[in-house]
Design a protein around this motif. Structure first.
Motif, mmCIF file in Angstrom:
data_model
loop_
_atom_site.group_PDB
_atom_site.id
_atom_site.type_symbol
_atom_site.label_atom_id
_atom_site.label_comp_id
_atom_site.label_asym_id
_atom_site.label_seq_id
_atom_site.Cartn_x
_atom_site.Cartn_y
_atom_site.Cartn_z
ATOM 1 N N GLU A 1 35.398 40.182 25.460
ATOM 2 C CA GLU A 1 35.632 39.591 26.772
ATOM 3 C C GLU A 1 37.064 39.877 27.225
ATOM 4 O OE1 GLU A 1 35.878 35.135 28.558
ATOM 5 O OE2 GLU A 1 34.267 35.544 27.149
ATOM 6 N N GLU A 2 37.219 40.203 28.493
ATOM 7 C CA GLU A 2 38.532 40.494 29.041
ATOM 8 C C GLU A 2 39.355 39.210 29.119
ATOM 9 O OE1 GLU A 2 40.337 42.596 33.034
ATOM 10 O OE2 GLU A 2 38.260 42.945 32.475
ATOM 11 N N LYS A 3 40.608 39.295 28.693
ATOM 12 C CA LYS A 3 41.486 38.125 28.706
ATOM 13 C C LYS A 3 41.885 37.774 30.134
ATOM 14 C CE LYS A 3 43.875 39.027 24.341
ATOM 15 N NZ LYS A 3 45.200 39.292 23.773
ATOM 16 N N LYS A 4 42.066 36.488 30.379
ATOM 17 C CA LYS A 4 42.612 36.039 31.647
ATOM 18 C C LYS A 4 44.064 36.490 31.725
ATOM 19 C CE LYS A 4 39.776 31.899 31.855
ATOM 20 N NZ LYS A 4 39.795 30.431 31.823
ATOM 21 N N GLU A 5 44.518 36.766 32.945
ATOM 22 C CA GLU A 5 45.887 37.256 33.123
ATOM 23 C C GLU A 5 46.791 36.180 33.711
ATOM 24 O OE1 GLU A 5 45.901 40.815 35.482
ATOM 25 O OE2 GLU A 5 44.672 41.906 34.043
ATOM 26 N N ILE A 6 48.016 36.188 33.232
ATOM 27 C CA ILE A 6 49.066 35.341 33.780
ATOM 28 C C ILE A 6 50.130 36.273 34.326
ATOM 29 C CG2 ILE A 6 50.868 33.663 33.273
ATOM 30 C CD1 ILE A 6 49.043 32.652 30.983
ATOM 31 N N LEU A 7 50.495 36.055 35.579
ATOM 32 C CA LEU A 7 51.550 36.846 36.202
ATOM 33 C C LEU A 7 52.870 36.128 35.955
ATOM 34 C CD1 LEU A 7 52.350 39.251 37.970
ATOM 35 C CD2 LEU A 7 51.840 37.841 39.972
ATOM 36 N N VAL A 8 53.794 36.815 35.298
ATOM 37 C CA VAL A 8 55.092 36.233 34.941
ATOM 38 C C VAL A 8 56.174 36.941 35.735
ATOM 39 C CG1 VAL A 8 56.718 35.750 33.075
ATOM 40 C CG2 VAL A 8 54.249 35.771 32.602
ATOM 41 N N PHE A 9 56.842 36.171 36.594
ATOM 42 C CA PHE A 9 58.023 36.681 37.292
ATOM 43 C C PHE A 9 59.231 36.209 36.496
ATOM 44 C CE2 PHE A 9 54.963 36.442 40.798
ATOM 45 C CZ PHE A 9 55.119 37.711 41.359
ATOM 46 N N GLY A 10 60.076 37.139 36.075
ATOM 47 C CA GLY A 10 61.223 36.781 35.250
ATOM 48 C C GLY A 10 60.902 37.019 33.791
ATOM 49 N N GLN A 11 61.685 36.354 32.919
ATOM 50 C CA GLN A 11 61.524 36.614 31.494
ATOM 51 C C GLN A 11 61.613 35.344 30.666
ATOM 52 O OE1 GLN A 11 64.486 39.601 30.570
ATOM 53 N NE2 GLN A 11 63.043 41.210 31.080
ATOM 54 N N ILE A 12 60.993 35.408 29.495
ATOM 55 C CA ILE A 12 61.119 34.366 28.474
ATOM 56 C C ILE A 12 62.111 34.902 27.454
ATOM 57 C CG2 ILE A 12 59.912 33.104 26.648
ATOM 58 C CD1 ILE A 12 58.998 32.306 29.445
ATOM 59 N N TYR A 13 63.160 34.146 27.200
ATOM 60 C CA TYR A 13 64.199 34.594 26.269
ATOM 61 C C TYR A 13 64.167 33.843 24.941
ATOM 62 C CZ TYR A 13 66.337 37.010 30.218
ATOM 63 O OH TYR A 13 66.567 37.837 31.287
ATOM 64 N N SER B 1 50.909 46.158 45.168
ATOM 65 C CA SER B 1 49.610 45.490 45.109
ATOM 66 C C SER B 1 48.602 46.169 46.024
ATOM 67 C CB SER B 1 49.758 44.018 45.489
ATOM 68 O OG SER B 1 50.240 43.912 46.799
ATOM 69 N N ASP B 2 47.387 46.253 45.511
ATOM 70 C CA ASP B 2 46.267 46.680 46.339
ATOM 71 C C ASP B 2 45.242 45.556 46.287
ATOM 72 O OD1 ASP B 2 44.582 46.949 44.076
ATOM 73 O OD2 ASP B 2 45.262 48.993 43.761
ATOM 74 N N GLU B 3 44.108 45.750 46.855
ATOM 75 C CA GLU B 3 43.135 44.660 46.967
ATOM 76 C C GLU B 3 42.618 44.146 45.626
ATOM 77 O OE1 GLU B 3 39.980 45.233 49.731
ATOM 78 O OE2 GLU B 3 41.323 45.931 51.297
ATOM 79 N N THR B 4 42.708 44.945 44.576
ATOM 80 C CA THR B 4 42.153 44.507 43.296
ATOM 81 C C THR B 4 43.192 44.393 42.183
ATOM 82 O OG1 THR B 4 41.652 46.786 42.679
ATOM 83 C CG2 THR B 4 39.910 45.531 43.811
ATOM 84 N N SER B 5 44.451 44.666 42.441
ATOM 85 C CA SER B 5 45.433 44.727 41.364
ATOM 86 C C SER B 5 45.707 43.392 40.685
ATOM 87 C CB SER B 5 46.733 45.369 41.844
ATOM 88 O OG SER B 5 47.268 44.643 42.922
ATOM 89 N N TYR B 6 45.424 42.278 41.332
ATOM 90 C CA TYR B 6 45.679 40.973 40.725
ATOM 91 C C TYR B 6 44.407 40.131 40.634
ATOM 92 C CZ TYR B 6 50.443 42.452 41.179
ATOM 93 O OH TYR B 6 51.609 43.174 41.061
ATOM 94 N N ASP B 7 43.244 40.776 40.580
ATOM 95 C CA ASP B 7 41.960 40.074 40.542
ATOM 96 C C ASP B 7 41.763 39.203 39.309
ATOM 97 O OD1 ASP B 7 41.195 40.983 42.983
ATOM 98 O OD2 ASP B 7 39.658 42.360 42.257
ATOM 99 N N ASN B 8 42.366 39.552 38.185
ATOM 100 C CA ASN B 8 42.168 38.782 36.954
ATOM 101 C C ASN B 8 43.248 37.740 36.707
ATOM 102 O OD1 ASN B 8 39.796 40.155 36.280
ATOM 103 N ND2 ASN B 8 40.972 41.827 35.370
ATOM 104 N N VAL B 9 44.188 37.607 37.623
ATOM 105 C CA VAL B 9 45.280 36.646 37.445
ATOM 106 C C VAL B 9 44.765 35.242 37.734
ATOM 107 C CG1 VAL B 9 47.540 35.901 38.316
ATOM 108 C CG2 VAL B 9 47.073 38.339 37.991
ATOM 109 N N VAL B 10 44.986 34.329 36.770
ATOM 110 C CA VAL B 10 44.535 32.943 36.924
ATOM 111 C C VAL B 10 45.699 31.957 37.015
ATOM 112 C CG1 VAL B 10 42.302 33.339 35.837
ATOM 113 C CG2 VAL B 10 44.267 32.653 34.432
ATOM 114 N N GLY B 11 46.898 32.409 36.666
ATOM 115 C CA GLY B 11 48.065 31.535 36.715
ATOM 116 C C GLY B 11 49.328 32.336 36.932
ATOM 117 N N VAL B 12 50.354 31.652 37.428
ATOM 118 C CA VAL B 12 51.644 32.292 37.686
ATOM 119 C C VAL B 12 52.731 31.463 37.005
ATOM 120 C CG1 VAL B 12 53.318 32.968 39.458
ATOM 121 C CG2 VAL B 12 50.860 33.215 39.899
#
Length: 183
Positions: free
Chosen positions: A3-15, A44-55
């Motif tokens: 199963e494909e993993k859900k995606e989280i979009l991370v702006f910035g970094q975790i140090y 971004s295009d129409e499908t580039s962030y389709d699997n993102v569930v959280g930010v």
């Protein structure tokens, strides 16, 4: 086929909270974005962030995205349910835009644990709180310490879910074969 993993979009970094971040990578695909707002909008295009569930707006997000507003939210998937901010969300997120789109917003600024005398108020602890809250939100659907008007956001989230199930969300597929409705 796994199963494909859900995606989280991370702006910035975790140090600092690298161990927890690595464990989250076992369950989610972390899409780290460290460029500019303009680069995000252009990439971004129409499908580039389709699997993102959280930010997650991590350290340095303010230098990248400036503000998560309608323009940014419109690029994201309808499946995004939560935006978690390290620091103060009102500086980085248009709460009205998030609420209008059924997205819950939480931050570490309003987390009661940040004020607890037993907890060290460190950058690492702030990252841990944000990551744990994001995981909590993606499992249960709502983060702890929601900042936007809960009723409005919950109502809009329910409307979006209904649109997805009814097929009104273009290009979004949802397997509804295991849904049970009890009366």
């Amino acid at each position: 086929m796994p199963e494909e993993k859900k995606e989280i979009l991370v702006f910035g970094q975790i140090y600092y909270a690298q161990d927890l971040y690595a464990r989250m990578k076992e369950n989610y695909t972390m899409r780290e974005f460290t460029e500019t707002r303009e680069a995000f909008l252009d990439s971004s295009d129409e499908t580039s962030y389709d699997n993102v569930v959280g930010v997650l707006l991590a350290r340095g997000a303010d230098q990248i995205i400036t503000k998560v507003d309608h323009e940014i939210i419109n690029i994201l998937s309808l499946a995004v349910t939560a935006i978690i901010v390290m620091g103060e969300a009102s500086k980085l997120v248009d709460l009205k835009a998030a609420t209008d789109n059924g997205i819950f917003v939480a931050d570490t600024q309003n987390d009661p644990k940040m004020e607890s005398p037993e907890v060290p108020n460190t950058d690492e602890w702030e990252e841990i709180l944000a990551l744990e809250n994001l995981d909590f939100a993606l499992v249960l659907g709502v983060p702890k310490n929601v900042l936007n008007n809960f009723d409005d956001a919950a109502e809009r989230a329910a409307e979006r879910a209904g649109e997805i199930v009814a097929g009104g969300a273009e290009g979004y597929e949802l397997d509804v074969t295991d849904i049970e409705i009890q009366i």
